[in-house]
Design an enzyme around this catalytic site. Structure first.
Site, PDB file in Angstrom:
ATOM      1  N   TYR A  25      17.254  -4.429  33.645  1.00 47.15           N
ATOM      2  CA  TYR A  25      18.580  -4.392  33.019  1.00 47.15           C
ATOM      3  C   TYR A  25      19.174  -3.000  33.173  1.00 47.15           C
ATOM      4  O   TYR A  25      18.557  -1.999  32.789  1.00 47.15           O
ATOM      5  CB  TYR A  25      18.467  -4.760  31.534  1.00 47.15           C
ATOM      6  N   ARG A  46      35.168 -14.849  49.382  1.00 48.65           N
ATOM      7  CA  ARG A  46      36.554 -15.335  49.321  1.00 48.65           C
ATOM      8  C   ARG A  46      37.487 -14.138  49.138  1.00 48.65           C
ATOM      9  O   ARG A  46      37.030 -13.012  48.925  1.00 48.65           O
ATOM     10  CB  ARG A  46      36.706 -16.254  48.096  1.00 48.65           C
TER      11      ARG A  46
HETATM   12  C1  MV4 Z   1      23.449  -7.219  35.297  1.00 53.73           C
HETATM   13  C2  MV4 Z   1      23.734  -6.304  34.265  1.00 53.73           C
HETATM   14  C3  MV4 Z   1      22.794  -5.355  33.980  1.00 53.73           C
HETATM   15  N1  MV4 Z   1      21.630  -5.326  34.665  1.00 53.73           N
HETATM   16  N2  MV4 Z   1      22.285  -7.131  35.946  1.00 53.73           N
HETATM   17  C4  MV4 Z   1      27.341  -9.898  34.798  1.00 53.73           C
HETATM   18  C5  MV4 Z   1      28.018 -10.766  35.783  1.00 53.73           C
HETATM   19  C6  MV4 Z   1      27.069 -10.964  36.898  1.00 53.73           C
HETATM   20  N3  MV4 Z   1      27.760 -10.785  38.139  1.00 53.73           N
HETATM   21  C7  MV4 Z   1      26.010  -9.943  36.697  1.00 53.73           C
HETATM   22  N4  MV4 Z   1      26.273  -9.282  35.454  1.00 53.73           N
HETATM   23  C8  MV4 Z   1      25.476  -8.281  35.025  1.00 53.73           C
HETATM   24  N5  MV4 Z   1      24.301  -8.162  35.657  1.00 53.73           N
HETATM   25  C9  MV4 Z   1      21.417  -6.216  35.629  1.00 53.73           C
HETATM   26  N6  MV4 Z   1      20.244  -6.169  36.286  1.00 53.73           N
HETATM   27  C10 MV4 Z   1      24.944  -6.394  33.617  1.00 53.73           C
HETATM   28  C11 MV4 Z   1      25.817  -7.396  33.989  1.00 53.73           C
HETATM   29  C12 MV4 Z   1      27.058  -7.401  33.281  1.00 53.73           C
HETATM   30  C13 MV4 Z   1      28.252  -7.106  33.934  1.00 53.73           C
HETATM   31  C14 MV4 Z   1      28.310  -6.840  35.293  1.00 53.73           C
HETATM   32  C15 MV4 Z   1      29.492  -6.556  35.912  1.00 53.73           C
HETATM   33  C16 MV4 Z   1      30.668  -6.532  35.169  1.00 53.73           C
HETATM   34  C17 MV4 Z   1      30.628  -6.798  33.843  1.00 53.73           C
HETATM   35  C18 MV4 Z   1      29.424  -7.102  33.197  1.00 53.73           C
HETATM   36  C19 MV4 Z   1      29.419  -7.368  31.839  1.00 53.73           C
HETATM   37  C20 MV4 Z   1      28.241  -7.655  31.219  1.00 53.73           C
HETATM   38  C21 MV4 Z   1      27.053  -7.689  31.942  1.00 53.73           C
END
Ligand code: MV4
Length: 504
Positions: free
Chosen positions: A202, A292
């Site tokens: 994370y 896209r």
């Molecule tokens: C994560 C993360 C933190 N650590 N992966 C949210 C959407 C999806 N595309 C992946 N996301 C995330 N993946 C890891 N390993 C936090 C998010 C995330 C996030 C990512 C991009 C934009 C906004 C977000 C909001 C909450 C969590």
């Protein structure tokens, strides 16, 4: 060469695609559902065909019907826009089988990036950094605990078929692994009919920065720099900007090269986006690829000076890219605000309905990609986007000030909307300083929601304006009425007039 394009979409993106086709001398075919009979994309296209009832499944997602219209109208290509059928391998395959060009990547590229475990493997092989985690799908609790031992807590369990935030679980404690794994699997099974999951470390308080890429059918690929998309709420982007306030030139170029490598690794053709998650130390990791054209593509167009839809069409025609990586430059700064019919006071619930009045901003550096006119009813069946306000400025500061000026000119009545909420974002200290990450909205929520006094006053002004217009229409607005009003209410009247455009 493509002579006629069927636009398999609706609303602002259909209008936006049609505009580029017109400039290229390409005929356009619109399709529409019951709710969209009078939509602007229907009026804009050279031809328009009704394809079914309002629900998307019976209209904009009906592959058979859309193919039938493409044949009937003699369209030689289909542009899918975003959403709907844009990342659907069946549709891409079907177009090809029917001899219709799909303006987008091959089913192979879509599938390879659509499955996140496969995408991670492909990226690792291509030397693109991915978030530390599992290479293969996780079958058991033992496997999960083993990988957690290596990378440490907290971790995210993600559905391989997911994306955009669907099917994710944050695990902070080892004792939550079992339940988290079970929950993630069953959610993935229910949502995607595929229960494969994987585990990633994370990344706390990350930035979401994505790179625009273009790749042609001759193996050439370039990037058009980044878009900073960290201002989002529940995985819905609200404001995007480019350049990102946090990237250095070196980091940008390094990420851009990795974005190009990612596209080449899946033999990509067309316009696409590589999403990176970026931590506070500017470590970046591939998250997913969107195969896209994206909602926020116009900010790239404004700063790089490229029409991405034209590029997509040229690529679909088999032409080699004429843009050269080392000739591309980011000039100035652009910001996009997504103006929605939604109610910030009711948890941003969609608020579709009839737009009784709309005035969109203009002037230097302002672009409004919309489709709504006065009297149009925003359907309840689709995304309640009113318009995208896209602003260019020579500096970040100028583009923020221009965004505020343009939002102030943006008038919508009849439907609840987020214009004032957007204004608060552009006023927030952390936004102005460029000091924000994906937690910006929650971290600043009290400040952002504090727009109500202003709203109340504007509601009063609308009522005054409506009443005065009514008097005018029934011939009861006497010239002597104006000097008779107090200085204070006269000021209010003038503001009411400018607010609604009433004729008095
Ligand atoms: C994560 C993360 C933190 N650590 N992966 C949210 C959407 C999806 N595309 C992946 N996301 C995330 N993946 C890891 N390993 C936090 C998010 C995330 C996030 C990512 C991009 C934009 C906004 C977000 C909001 C909450 C969590």
């Amino acid at each position: 060469m493509i002579k006629k394009v069927l636009v398999a979409n609706r609303g602002e993106i259909a209008v936006r695609v049609i505009r580029s086709c017109k400039e290229m001398g390409i005929k356009t075919v619109a399709v529409y559902s019951d709710a969209d009979r009078t939509s602007q994309h229907v009026l804009f296209a050279d031809e328009a065909y009704h394809i079914g009832p309002s629900p998307s499944l019976e209209s904009y997602l009906n592959i058979d019907k859309i193919i039938q219209v493409a044949k009937e109208s003699g369209a030689d290509a289909v542009h899918p826009g975003y959403g709907f059928l844009s990342e659907n391998t069946k549709f891409s395959d079907r177009c090809q089988a029917e001899g219709i060009k799909f303006i987008g990547p091959s089913a192979y590229s879509i599938a390879n990036m659509g499955d996140k475990i496969t995408a991670r493997k492909t990226m690792i092989a291509a030397g693109v950094p991915v978030v530390p985690g599992t290479v293969d799908m996780v079958h058991s609790e033992e496997e999960a605990l083993q990988i957690i031992e290596q990378i440490g807590l907290p971790v995210m369990i993600k559905a391989s078929a997911g994306g955009g935030g669907k099917g994710m679980r944050l695990i902070k404690r080892a004792e939550d692994v079992t339940s988290g794994l079970r929950a993630a699997r069953s959610e993935a099974k229910a949502s995607f009919n595929d229960d494969s999951v994987y585990i990633e470390k994370y990344i706390e308080s990350p930035h979401h920065i994505e790179f625009q890429i273009l790749a042609d059918s001759h193996g050439n690929a370039i990037h058009l720099f980044e878009r900073e998309c960290s201002v989002q709420r529940r995985h819905q982007k609200i404001i995007e900007e480019t350049p990102s306030p946090i990237l250095t030139h070196e980091k940008r170029m390094e990420m851009g090269e990795h974005a190009v490598a990612a596209a080449k690794a899946v033999f990509y053709e067309g316009a696409g986006t590589i999403e990176f998650i970026v931590d506070n130390n500017l470590n970046y990791y591939f998250l997913e690829m969107n195969t896209r054209l994206q909602v926020e593509h116009p900010i790239t167009e404004m700063v790089v000076g490229v029409d991405l839809v034209k590029e997509q069409i040229n690529i679909a025609n088999g032409l080699p890219l004429t843009l050269k990586q080392d000739e591309l430059k980011q000039v100035g700064h652009a910001i996009e605000c997504r103006v929605y019919a939604e109610d910030p006071d009711s948890n941003f619930m969609p608020a579709p309905g009839k737009v009784t009045h709309i005035e969109t901003p203009g002037g230097l550096g302002v672009r409004v990609d919309g489709y709504i006119y006065e009297g149009f009813t925003i359907p309840m069946y689709y995304d309640p986007l009113i318009a995208k306000l896209v602003v260019w400025g020579s500096t970040r500061e100028e583009s923020i000030n221009r965004t505020l000026r343009a939002l102030n000119e943006f008038k919508v009545t009849g439907v609840k909307n987020n214009v004032k909420f957007l204004e608060r974002i552009a006023l927030a200290e952390d936004f102005v300083k460029g000091n924000y990450n994906t937690h910006f909205i929650e971290d600043n929520f009290d400040f952002l929601m504090n727009y109500k006094e202003h709203v109340q006053e504007e509601d009063d002004l609308v009522m005054i304006a409506a009443f005065v217009e009514y008097l005018d229409r029934i011939g009861e607005l006497k010239p002597q009425f104006q000097p008779a009003t107090s200085q204070h209410s006269w000021k209010k009247l003038k503001r009411a007039r400018s607010y609604t455009g009433a004729r008095f």
